[in-house]
Design an enzyme around this catalytic site. Structure first.
Site, mmCIF file in Angstrom:
data_model
loop_
_atom_site.group_PDB
_atom_site.id
_atom_site.type_symbol
_atom_site.label_atom_id
_atom_site.label_comp_id
_atom_site.label_asym_id
_atom_site.label_seq_id
_atom_site.Cartn_x
_atom_site.Cartn_y
_atom_site.Cartn_z
ATOM 1 N N HIS A 108 -0.236 -12.279 17.718
ATOM 2 C CA HIS A 108 0.032 -11.257 16.720
ATOM 3 C C HIS A 108 -0.003 -9.903 17.410
ATOM 4 C CE1 HIS A 108 0.036 -9.068 12.978
ATOM 5 N NE2 HIS A 108 -1.068 -8.446 13.319
ATOM 6 N N ASP A 158 3.519 4.857 8.374
ATOM 7 C CA ASP A 158 3.046 3.884 9.371
ATOM 8 C C ASP A 158 4.085 3.734 10.472
ATOM 9 O OD1 ASP A 158 1.265 3.679 7.350
ATOM 10 O OD2 ASP A 158 1.661 1.584 6.872
ATOM 11 N N ASP A 212 -0.126 8.663 10.839
ATOM 12 C CA ASP A 212 -0.828 7.368 10.747
ATOM 13 C C ASP A 212 -2.043 7.293 11.678
ATOM 14 O OD1 ASP A 212 -1.476 4.648 10.666
ATOM 15 O OD2 ASP A 212 0.422 3.959 11.530
ATOM 16 N N HIS A 252 1.015 -0.886 13.929
ATOM 17 C CA HIS A 252 0.606 0.523 14.028
ATOM 18 C C HIS A 252 0.401 0.910 15.488
ATOM 19 C CE1 HIS A 252 -0.238 0.820 9.670
ATOM 20 N NE2 HIS A 252 -0.555 -0.461 9.791
ATOM 21 N N ASP A 274 0.821 -1.215 0.000
ATOM 22 C CA ASP A 274 0.000 0.000 0.000
ATOM 23 C C ASP A 274 0.858 1.270 0.000
ATOM 24 O OD1 ASP A 274 0.768 -0.690 2.589
ATOM 25 O OD2 ASP A 274 -0.979 0.253 3.516
#
Lengths: 562, 562
Positions: B371, B170, B202, B375, B83
């Site tokens: 996980h 980010d 971000d 961000h 992205d």
């Protein structure tokens, strides 16, 4: 107890067949077959998965029931949610057996049956928690109160000569429910002492540790929000969640706001729930949606539909500024008192984004916890199992991973691994005091409802829809004089969903030249059988379009003959 | 500093135009326009939304850049995620400007450019955090280390005569990162003291309270799992998350397991990251996938792709038992070290269900927290703002609600409401020390890439695909002798994705009779203009099919003439 000698199973054996609701959340239907008698528990629908393009809903395959039609004594409903009652309008015309349910469940079912013109042909029998109903010669059936996100939910107990079966259906243990009744610990404890052969228990939240919060906590938050918001409140929740609606009414009343109800299903449920005594609205609280403008902004609550961001719902219309009667104004607070059903996350987010774009403040689950689940978490599933102490467990109402986690919990509590049955729809299970086993499997799966058609959309139609959806269609039409082996009209090319034709004239022209050449060479060779001609066109066009565009549309040659 | 007198903006003003990345997560691209010089920050792609049927990816509309082509000095990349770099193969041929990025970012970009045959025509310039690059006469550009889910990520500082612009891209603040470098507090603090005019920051996790956990915590959990699992470990993560891969390598090594790497993108990234020194694998650790069977089950880790349940990915193939080289065996532990990207929840759940069905134990985010996000959460967004103390804030990299929440946080920290710009793609913002405002807007939006076509699928094609996907197509073909006003062949009916034709012969026959009648009556009336004939067929068939089936397929009349 005296029963006739059954043919398919001996006196101490009972068959249980899930026709829907295991390995999926939706279309719950469980068949209990003892001797010559069958009881059906619930008859729900499922909303289509993404890949079921154009399908409106999915209902269970009832081939097994049709094959044993004369044995079916009754359908029992646990509560009024679509995934437990929604298939009835489609299957009742084929089965025509009495339907038993609690008052609100039957009230909601009646609306459906009326719409389908089935109301007068259906025998509906009201049941109450605590009652016992004798069905046929083999079944004594009881009901116990459960807490769930719709009032009048019950679990179902089937006492048979082979043993006791308990179907919890959807439940949580809410110690402070809105309506005053608590999931019936005492009956569950009694059943546990008496001895339960098989339990079918809700697995929805088997992944969630701890306890599910009480519905009452939502009420407290609503009061805070309704008091502190400076402008109007626009609130959505599931129409069937009458307890939640009651709390919205209470919070409106508490904060001195009038309540306007909008949206077809919401208006419907509020009306029927009031009529049947499940919802109590103080006098001078309700106003018409058209009257909203007459009141100061901080004196109004608008209750409507659209928790899932459905494009045609009231909330989505508000977000897109195409609601017939209402519009978002900057001081509004929108409360989404629900969580997105898996698969709807993007639709809901987009609705929230557009509400913010119109200047509203939006309060939703991600940032506020303004919703609690109607299903028990791990500690509640454990409590249910320890109360019932079933010999055999069938985890139901869950996708496969939920069933697995439910089974793992049960093992930790001491239920034997070999006595836990994680099965697929259609599995025929046989239980006796000494043995539980999977006997075989029967026809099961999803029947698609699309418009008026039930079952006429299958895998071939869906495969075509999938192909069409991704690449569109490329049609080559021509008329052939078969005697003279000559093309008399065409080939013409028509495409839809492939490329924007006005900007791709050259491509279409080249395609036409290409297909003309193929046809001429076939004519020269005197090839005239249609399958050969069609295959040649498909092959050459497929190759041509792939090279030029990197796409593979459906290629449809149509040959006419004069 | 000396600059030429700019035409469009005076010396103390600077323009910022987001061409992608606001109101959406994806296709980040920000244009900084000062005087006669333009710098582009990032050039990402976006994966298509559900309703963009058949679209492969979406890239930014670069009309503005093409109109100011001669002013563009460079494209700067913040990191190597799709992205942020994915649109380059599509836009570089049109712009041909040098591209600046860190070593790993350029390494990943080179693979893409090589595939598109663009590698030799592109000027790539490597940058390092801490460096300063002078671009044109107006820009001094610096880079600062950030923590993110890919190594070698940087924030970008543009020092211009009008003031300092900071693009955080980010980021998170990870106090214990895997690779040793911490988001550069000191440079950020210095910039804050110097005075920042505009920050673009971000917004991805602006809804999440608190801090995002450290990547190191995942490493600890991995070690526990790798040690305790009795069988093989099969683990998936994002291929670009080299830090995560390093931790998987470490955990494998720690637990005495060999590591096999599978899946095209994973093999690729492991290779390039090793080559560039971002990934360190001890000797005698790597084995080939074919060698897995030679080792005991508890001595093996298989690292592969498929975190999003993509149907063609290695993990989905394992779940569906159609992987070329591997299969799930009952003692396996599958670890999904990633979270589903919004919209992919159902695909991921289905993969998990099927892995359980094959007998694996599956460890995934819902039940384990295996996980952490790349961000920063609310506290980190606040820290960034308090370090930089920007006069103006443009929340970027977020859907609209994320931008709103970011703005609300900033207001709480004392940034003035009127200095926060929540904008849409294409907004042209003008900033000076005394004023920030939206000037106008330029062409912006999504350009669809479908196969080899860039921009040839638009709203009409998509609308057709949507209609086709839900109801299919119903084609009526006929050949007319226009002189004699006579049908010489047909009408024939062909349908796809509508009903299963073999079971609906009667319906098709009736439809044919119906359309024949319509045509005959038109012929009798000597009507011969095609639009009238086509409309009559559409109307009568539409009505007929709706009555019979409750569906509205696309009706396509095709008339040939001889």
């Amino acid at each position: 107890m005296q029963t006739k000698e059954p043919k398919e199973s001996s006196l101490d054996k009972i068959l249980i067949i899930p026709l829907g609701g295991v390995g999926e959340i939706g279309k719950n239907m469980f068949v209990i077959h003892y001797g010559q008698e069958i009881i059906v528990l619930d008859a729900g629908l499922m909303f289509p998965e993404d890949e079921m393009l154009g399908v409106d809903m999915v209902i269970p395959d009832i081939t097994y029931l049709l094959e044993h039609k004369n044995k079916i004594k009754a359908i029992f409903l646990s509560h009024g949610h679509e995934d437990h009652i929604g298939a009835l309008p489609y299957i009742l015309p084929k089965l025509n057996v009495p339907v038993y349910g609690t008052r609100l469940t039957l009230g909601l079912l009646k609306i459906k049956l009326e719409e389908s013109g089935l109301l007068h042909d259906t025998i509906l029998k009201e049941i109450k928690a605590g009652e016992e109903v004798q069905i046929g010669s083999s079944f004594k059936i009881n009901f116990f109160v459960t807490n769930h996100s719709i009032p009048d939910s019950v679990g179902i107990v089937l006492k048979t000569p082979a043993g006791i079966i308990v179907y919890t259906s959807d439940f949580k243990f809410d110690h402070t429910p809105v309506h005053g009744e608590i999931t019936d610990f005492h009956t569950l404890a009694e059943l546990g002492r008496e001895g339960v052969l098989v339990a079918l228990s809700d697995s929805t939240n088997a992944e969630r540790p701890g306890y599910t919060h009480s519905e009452k906590e939502v009420g407290e938050k609503l009061k805070e929000i309704f008091l502190s918001a400076e402008g109007r409140i626009i609130i959505v929740t599931f129409a069937s969640n009458v307890h939640r609606i009651q709390q919205i009414v209470n919070a409106a009343s508490f904060s001195g706001r009038k309540l306007a109800v909008d949206g077809w299903s919401m208006v419907n449920v509020v009306e029927i729930a009031q009529k049947l005594g499940y919802l109590h609205i103080p006098p001078n609280t309700l106003i018409d949606v058209d009257e909203v403008k007459k009141f100061p902004q901080n004196r109004v609550v608008i209750l409507t539909t659209g928790t899932q961001g459905e494009p045609m719902s009231a909330l989505a219309r508000l977000a897109n500024a195409n609601h017939r009667k209402l519009e978002i104004i900057p001081n509004d607070t929108v409360v989404i008192a629900a969580s997105p059903i898996p698969g709807n996350e993007k639709l809901v987010s987009r609705t929230i984004d557009n509400l913010f774009r119109r200047g509203a403040e939006v309060i939703y689950e991600n940032i506020s916890g303004i919703h609690v689940s109607g299903h028990g978490s791990q500690e509640e599933l454990k409590l249910m199992l320890n109360l019932l102490r079933p010999k055999y467990l069938i985890p139901v109402h869950g996708e496969y991973r939920h069933l697995i986690h439910h089974a793992q919990l049960a093992e930790k509590l001491g239920v034997k691994k070999e006595n836990i049955f994680i099965v697929e729809n259609g599995s025929m299970l046989e239980f006796s005091a000494s043995q539980g086993r999977v006997l075989s499997s029967v026809s099961a799966g999803g029947i698609f409802v699309d418009g008026l058609g039930v079952g006429d959309v299958g895998s071939i139609v869906l495969r075509d829809r999938q192909l069409l959806s991704k690449e569109g269609i490329f049609i080559v039409v021509m008329t052939i004089d078969n005697k003279e082996k000559r093309i008399v009209a065409g080939p013409d090319i028509v495409s839809r969903g492939f490329v924007y034709v006005k900007e791709s004239e050259q491509l279409m022209e080249e395609a036409k030249e290409n297909v003309t050449k193929v046809l001429e060479s076939l004519m020269l060779k005197k090839v005239s059988d249609w399958p050969t001609i069609k295959n040649s066109i498909r092959d050459s066009m497929g190759k041509f379009l792939w090279e030029k565009t990197g796409r593979k549309p459906m290629i449809l040659p149509v040959i006419m003959e004069i």
